[in-house]
Design a protein around this motif. Sequence first.
Motif, mmCIF file in Angstrom:
data_model
loop_
_atom_site.group_PDB
_atom_site.id
_atom_site.type_symbol
_atom_site.label_atom_id
_atom_site.label_comp_id
_atom_site.label_asym_id
_atom_site.label_seq_id
_atom_site.Cartn_x
_atom_site.Cartn_y
_atom_site.Cartn_z
ATOM 1 N N CYS A 276 -6.881 -0.836 -0.019
ATOM 2 C CA CYS A 276 -6.148 -1.336 1.146
ATOM 3 C C CYS A 276 -7.134 -1.559 2.294
ATOM 4 O O CYS A 276 -7.686 -0.598 2.826
ATOM 5 C CB CYS A 276 -5.077 -0.340 1.580
ATOM 6 S SG CYS A 276 -4.200 -0.881 3.072
ATOM 7 N N TRP B 6 -7.090 3.120 1.961
ATOM 8 C CA TRP B 6 -6.646 3.773 0.726
ATOM 9 C C TRP B 6 -7.332 3.083 -0.454
ATOM 10 O O TRP B 6 -7.495 1.846 -0.470
ATOM 11 C CB TRP B 6 -5.129 3.634 0.574
ATOM 12 C CG TRP B 6 -4.638 3.698 -0.848
ATOM 13 C CD1 TRP B 6 -4.259 2.644 -1.645
ATOM 14 C CD2 TRP B 6 -4.475 4.877 -1.651
ATOM 15 N NE1 TRP B 6 -3.873 3.101 -2.879
ATOM 16 C CE2 TRP B 6 -3.997 4.461 -2.923
ATOM 17 C CE3 TRP B 6 -4.694 6.232 -1.426
ATOM 18 C CZ2 TRP B 6 -3.735 5.360 -3.958
ATOM 19 C CZ3 TRP B 6 -4.436 7.124 -2.448
ATOM 20 C CH2 TRP B 6 -3.963 6.697 -3.687
ATOM 21 N N SER C 274 1.048 -1.642 4.003
ATOM 22 C CA SER C 274 0.513 -2.992 4.234
ATOM 23 C C SER C 274 0.759 -3.835 2.987
ATOM 24 O O SER C 274 0.638 -3.342 1.859
ATOM 25 C CB SER C 274 -0.996 -2.901 4.494
ATOM 26 O OG SER C 274 -1.583 -4.188 4.377
ATOM 27 N N CYS D 231 0.076 3.078 3.788
ATOM 28 C CA CYS D 231 0.437 2.473 5.079
ATOM 29 C C CYS D 231 1.451 1.330 4.946
ATOM 30 O O CYS D 231 1.849 0.741 5.942
ATOM 31 C CB CYS D 231 -0.822 1.986 5.804
ATOM 32 S SG CYS D 231 -1.513 0.452 5.127
ATOM 33 N N CYS E 84 0.849 -1.195 0.000
ATOM 34 C CA CYS E 84 0.000 0.000 0.000
ATOM 35 C C CYS E 84 0.885 1.246 0.000
ATOM 36 O O CYS E 84 1.813 1.349 0.807
ATOM 37 C CB CYS E 84 -0.884 -0.011 1.243
ATOM 38 S SG CYS E 84 -1.818 1.522 1.448
ATOM 39 N N CYS F 2 -5.843 0.476 5.779
ATOM 40 C CA CYS F 2 -5.971 1.929 5.991
ATOM 41 C C CYS F 2 -7.089 2.559 5.156
ATOM 42 O O CYS F 2 -7.365 3.738 5.295
ATOM 43 C CB CYS F 2 -4.648 2.631 5.692
ATOM 44 S SG CYS F 2 -4.272 2.769 3.920
HETATM 45 ZN ZN ZN Z 1 -2.943 0.988 3.385
#
Ligand code: ZN
Length: 124
Positions: free
Chosen positions: A107, A112, A62, A60, A57, A110
Motif C-alpha cells: 500500500c 502496509w 486505500s 488504511c 488495503c 500507509c
Molecule cells: Zn494502506
Amino acid sequence: MTGEHVVYRNEVSHRFARAELLRRWRAGEVSRDEVCDADFLLVTAAQYHGVPAGHVCPVCESDDLRIVQWIHGEQLGRMAGTARSDEEIARIVASGREATVHTVEVCPRCRWNHLLTAVTATTR
Ligand SMILES: [Zn+2]
C-alpha cells in the motif's frame, strides 16, 4: 500475455500469516508502524511495476493497493531481486532460466506490505 509457456509450481501461500498478522494488529498486539514498514524501494516498485490489487488495503482501506512481483534465483544474475511484470517473467523463463517469484501486496499510502505467495516459474 506474450504466449510463452510458463509453468508455476511449488507455490507456497503466505495468506494465513497475513491474516494472522492483521488479526494481531486489530487486537492491538502489534503497532501500525510494525505492519506498515514498506521501504522506499518497495513502495516505488509497487507504484511503477505493480498492478491494482482489486481489493482495498486491509489497514488504511486505500483503493490504491498494489500487487508487485519480485524475482529471485541463482540463474538470474543482475535481475535477481528486481520487480517484474508477468510478460517479463515469461520472457525470462522462456530463455531457459528458473525464477522464484514472490508476490507482494503493498500500500503506497500507509506502507502496509505482505508476502502473499512464493512460487517457482519455469518452462517445464
Ligand atoms: Zn494502506
